[in-house]
Design an enzyme around this catalytic site. Structure first.
Site, PDB file in Angstrom:
ATOM      1  N   ARG A  61      48.891 -40.945 -20.714  1.00  0.00           N
ATOM      2  CA  ARG A  61      49.189 -39.895 -19.447  1.00  0.00           C
ATOM      3  C   ARG A  61      50.599 -39.930 -18.885  1.00  0.00           C
ATOM      4  O   ARG A  61      50.472 -41.382 -18.553  1.00  0.00           O
ATOM      5  CB  ARG A  61      48.028 -38.891 -19.265  1.00  0.00           C
ATOM      6  N   GLU A  92      45.484 -27.686 -20.918  1.00  0.00           N
ATOM      7  CA  GLU A  92      44.509 -27.691 -19.539  1.00  0.00           C
ATOM      8  C   GLU A  92      45.599 -25.803 -18.773  1.00  0.00           C
ATOM      9  O   GLU A  92      44.103 -24.976 -17.934  1.00  0.00           O
ATOM     10  CB  GLU A  92      45.425 -28.168 -18.101  1.00  0.00           C
ATOM     11  N   ASN A 134      37.995 -29.962 -16.975  1.00  0.00           N
ATOM     12  CA  ASN A 134      38.083 -29.408 -15.514  1.00  0.00           C
ATOM     13  C   ASN A 134      38.782 -28.881 -14.812  1.00  0.00           C
ATOM     14  O   ASN A 134      38.247 -27.255 -14.419  1.00  0.00           O
ATOM     15  CB  ASN A 134      38.171 -31.465 -14.251  1.00  0.00           C
ATOM     16  N   ASP A 135      40.483 -28.852 -14.943  1.00  0.00           N
ATOM     17  CA  ASP A 135      41.285 -27.759 -15.014  1.00  0.00           C
ATOM     18  C   ASP A 135      41.171 -27.037 -15.864  1.00  0.00           C
ATOM     19  O   ASP A 135      41.939 -26.402 -15.229  1.00  0.00           O
ATOM     20  CB  ASP A 135      43.194 -29.350 -15.198  1.00  0.00           C
ATOM     21  N   ARG A 176      37.358 -25.630  -7.350  1.00  0.00           N
ATOM     22  CA  ARG A 176      36.811 -26.943  -8.048  1.00  0.00           C
ATOM     23  C   ARG A 176      36.324 -27.182  -5.810  1.00  0.00           C
ATOM     24  O   ARG A 176      35.125 -27.594  -6.363  1.00  0.00           O
ATOM     25  CB  ARG A 176      36.220 -27.488  -9.023  1.00  0.00           C
ATOM     26  N   CYS A 235      39.232 -34.850 -22.389  1.00  0.00           N
ATOM     27  CA  CYS A 235      39.165 -35.935 -22.107  1.00  0.00           C
ATOM     28  C   CYS A 235      37.762 -36.110 -20.133  1.00  0.00           C
ATOM     29  O   CYS A 235      38.313 -36.418 -19.355  1.00  0.00           O
ATOM     30  CB  CYS A 235      40.202 -36.865 -22.079  1.00  0.00           C
TER      31      CYS A 235
END
Length: 826
Positions: free
Chosen positions: A436, A534, A557-558, A568, A605
């Site tokens: 990334r 995302e 997550n995002d 969060r 991921c």
């Protein structure tokens, strides 16, 4: 000119030989005097001497300074400031130190009254072999010897020998050899030896004097780890002395001719490496500490080892068969037939457990109906790559390159990045690595870029959005990745993409970099290009993105926080953050189906991938890959084997139709109860035609098998529960049957274990006390009264001769299971 680099020691073991060797190598490139000062204790030492560095007694979290004085101090300062911040903290790792708390010794062993010597546990495993005492060469042997060569000649000869060994070594062995090479060229050692020789002393006396001085310094350290480096100094000294005095015909060769347990006061690393590992089975080291280099090597080569046992305690057993259990911390002497049988069975059980575990590490990750889902690792630096693949990673699903850019004064240059990417690709050995590009900004600010402060950085100026401003930085990273690409399967992923315009701009920049590299004649390889999913907007134009990129990876997550508009990290709203929201599941469905409609690969991921409870939903969503922290890989592979992919697809479809998070959780709970528990009766717990010699061996094997099958992780504790019941009354029921049983917190999956013996064993002192068929009940406490219900049901059935004879004559494990299920209505 005088410069100073202040830092805090981050090395878990302090500055010992190996990291000192790394630091010395950097400092020796400069003419300036460079001194390390430990501000905790005031100790100082030349940074161009490994031994002087070690002698500063620098431990974890000690405040330190490198003081640089000389004409190239400015250059040295720039190099060392960068090195201390970026590389030095990573040149050593925390070493495994076995916990030395109380160990529960198995009753299956203790019932045989073994002659055990208790010891400190150093390296796990069980070994058997002839006890052989190591004959050592004392340094004092050379006290008055005249050398056949100069110090320089002896050093050169030993150096060449070590370099030759280093060429074929790897891992810990190579690291230790390199540390010894560093000691050989050490400034402090060399100067002390040469000073002694110049004063008229013999070379042997000079070496011995230097060793005594350095050893005294190390032994004054407050760190046990540094005290244990004394052995490395003596190792090098002995090699120098033997080399410099060939006329004395001193040999360190020690020949093993059969499977052996070697006992010694201690072994130097070179002495250990000189042992024939085809015959070396175990070590008893009377003085070794948990972090000595010899112990590190023993662990690396899977040699069981213990310490704290005097040679006198074992002297009478030299030449006799002994057992060493590195996990229990015992040496078994004068083993009776029953004790030997216990250890032989324990070795067999350990081999079976290793075999089962290796299947999950090395086999492809798949569901029980054969659906393959790649399980990859998330890493943040190069040193994580090899351990991740050793733990079963099928690729790198996320290499967070921004970690290369953080906690430093300037950005990494092209060569540094190239070497990092190349190292990971080489470690992957052809497996895919998703690199990334830098996800800088937002929650990961970089001081030297001077990014503006933002009220909402997660939605602000970050990742791909900053690339146009820092175009040279982005081009450098792309060049480094392209240069590394020939060394493996390289995939490049762009973070925070939300529009087609952005990904097209990225592709233009990659084309520009390639054109420049072509004009310069710089070689590069092919890459696949993908994006992080995302931002929810991507899901609505997946068809357009599929025309632009090769793959997708969902950052759960995002994507969750952007979809639900929840920060969060904000305690006031964090409770609203939940990836089981039906809206998130529908978004996940849209991304996966959109990618697959156009033949594109899609992974995940985020942290969600390692959540065992959510795993069936991710399988059902149809993801091609899940990426996670390395320790979660093998457990996830094992969990996958429990699921049927069709059932998971149905589950995911139902979850997408739920109205609330609570509804999804209830659906998962119901699915989990049906999937997670291993069946009470299973062929993996049936052992037919066993050659047991005692009741102890039967219980040891049946409980050990539960550990192998993942039904308990507390084998000794569960066995103790079984024996506690036996102590109250024998579970032998007569007629050749026994039903040992317990209701215990130490069994994860309630189980009925079965063993049919080839010959009866004594189970109780009753007249009809022999048993040839054992049915062991191990039920957890959540089973209510099922424990006694099954026990009493079995007892009633066993009264009938026809039931007993039928059970004894069953030819296969499957038939035994089917018969008992039918008869006991299970």
């Amino acid at each position: 000119m005088k410069k100073e680099v202040a830092f805090t020691c981050e090395l878990p073991n302090g500055i010992h030989a190996r990291p000192a060797n790394h630091l010395e190598a950097v400092c020796s490139k400069f003419n300036s005097d460079i001194t390390l000062k430990n501000l905790r204790n005031g100790n100082e030492g030349s940074a161009k001497s490994v031994l002087s560095l070690v002698g500063t007694d620098t431990l974890l979290n000690d405040p330190c300074s490198l003081i640089i004085e000389g004409d190239d101090a400015e250059s040295a300062f720039e190099t060392l400031a960068k090195y201390i911040q970026e590389e030095f903290p990573h040149c050593d790792e925390a070493l495994e130190v076995m916990e030395q708390g109380d160990v529960l010794l198995p009753q299956s062993l203790m019932h045989h009254n073994p002659n055990l010597v208790h010891a400190k546990r150093l390296s796990t495993g069980i070994a058997k072999g002839k006890l052989v005492r190591y004959t050592d060469v004392e340094l004092s042997l050379f006290n008055d010897a005249e050398s056949d060569m100069s110090f320089a000649q002896a050093k050169q000869a030993v150096t060449e020998t070590l370099l030759a060994k280093a060429e074929t070594a790897n891992g810990q062995e190579k690291e230790i050899i390199n540390a010894h090479l560093g000691i050989l060229k050490d400034e402090a050692l060399n100067s002390q030896v040469m000073d002694a020789v110049s004063q008229g002393k013999t070379l042997a006396r000079g070496i011995l004097t230097a060793v005594a001085s350095i050893t005294e310094t190390l032994l004054q350290s407050s760190s046990d780890y540094l005290k244990e480096r004394v052995l490395d100094i003596k190792d090098i000294a002995l090699q120098l002395l033997i080399t410099a005095h060939p006329h004395m015909n001193v040999s360190t060769e020690f020949t093993l001719t059969e499977a052996s347990i070697v006992i010694a006061n201690d072994l130097t690393p070179s002495q250990f490496l000189g042992l024939d590992r085809a015959h070396l089975q175990g070590l008893i080291l009377t003085q070794a500490g948990s972090t000595s280099h010899t112990v590190i090597l023993a662990r690396a080569f899977n040699i069981p080892a213990v310490s704290g046992v005097s040679i006198d305690q074992c002297a009478s057993q030299e030449g006799e068969l002994v057992y060493v259990d590195g996990g229990l911390g015992v040496v078994a002497l004068e083993a009776s037939q029953d004790v030997a049988t216990y250890f032989e069975r324990a070795i067999w059980l350990a081999e079976q457990k290793a075999k089962v575990e290796s299947e999950f590490v090395n086999d492809a990750a798949q569901t029980k109906d054969g659906k393959h889902i790649e399980i990859a690792a998330n890493i943040a630096c190069t040193v994580e790559a090899e351990p991740a693949f050793a733990k079963g990673a099928e690729g790198v699903g996320l290499f967070r390159t921004e970690m290369l850019f953080m906690d430093r004064a300037t950005a990494p240059d092209e060569d540094e990045q190239f070497n990092a990417y190349k190292a990971v690709l080489e470690a992957a050995e052809g497996k895919a690595v998703i690199i990334r590009t830098m996800d800088i900004g937002g929650d990961k600010p970089i001081d030297y870029l001077n990014l503006p402060h933002e009220h909402n950085p997660f939605l602000g100026y970050r990742a791909v959005r900053i690339y146009p401003q820092f175009i040279a930085l982005f081009h450098t990273q792309i060049r480094a990745i392209l240069r590394a690409a020939p060394f493996g399967h390289t995939k490049v992923m762009i973070p925070m993409i939300q529009s087609i315009e952005e990904i097209r701009w990225v592709k233009e920049q990659i084309a520009t970099v390639k054109a420049v590299m072509d004009s310069e004649g710089v070689a590069y390889g092919d890459i696949e290009l993908g994006i992080m999913v995302e931002i929810p907007s991507v899901a609505f134009i997946m068809d357009q993105f599929c025309k632009e990129v090769d793959f997708f990876s969902i950052g759960s997550n995002d994507m969750t926080q952007y979809l639900l508009a929840v920060d969060r990290d904000n305690d006031n709203v964090a409770k609203l953050y939940n990836s089981l929201a039906p809206s998130f599941l529908r978004l996940l469905k849209a991304v996966v189906e959109g990618a697959h409609e156009h033949g594109k690969w899609v992974g995940l991921c985020g942290e969600l991938g390692a959540n065992k409870k959510v795993l069936p939903l991710l399988v059902g969503a149809g993801l091609d890959e899940l990426s996670m922290a390395a320790p979660s890989i093998a457990p996830t592979k094992a969990a996958l084997r429990q699921f049927d992919s069709e059932q998971c697809r149905d589950l995911f479809a139902q979850a997408c139709d739920c109205a609330t998070i609570a509804d999804v959780e209830a659906l998962l709970d119901a699915f989990s109860k049906a999937q997670e528990d291993k069946p009470l009766l299973a062929t993996e717990c049936v052992l037919l035609d066993c050659e047991f010699n005692s009741k102890e061996e039967a219980i040891q094997t049946l409980v050990g098998n539960l550990g192998i099958r993942g039904r308990t992780h507390l084998v000794s504790e569960l066995e103790a529960d079984i024996w506690a019941r036996e102590a109250v009354f024998s579970t032998g029921l007569g007629n050749g049957f026994a039903i040992p049983h317990t209701k215990s917190d130490n069994i994860a999956h309630s189980s009925i274990s079965i063993a049919r013996l080839k010959k009866p064993v004594r189970w109780s002192e009753d007249e009809d006390g022999d048993a040839e068929f054992v049915i062991m009940l191990t039920l957890n406490k959540d089973q209510g009264d099922q424990h006694m219900r099954i026990f009493s049901g079995l007892a009633r059935k066993l009264i009938h001769e026809n039931f007993r004879n039928t059970l004894k004559s069953m030819p296969t494990e499957d038939e035994v299971i089917a018969f008992l299920k039918s008869e006991l209505a299970l």
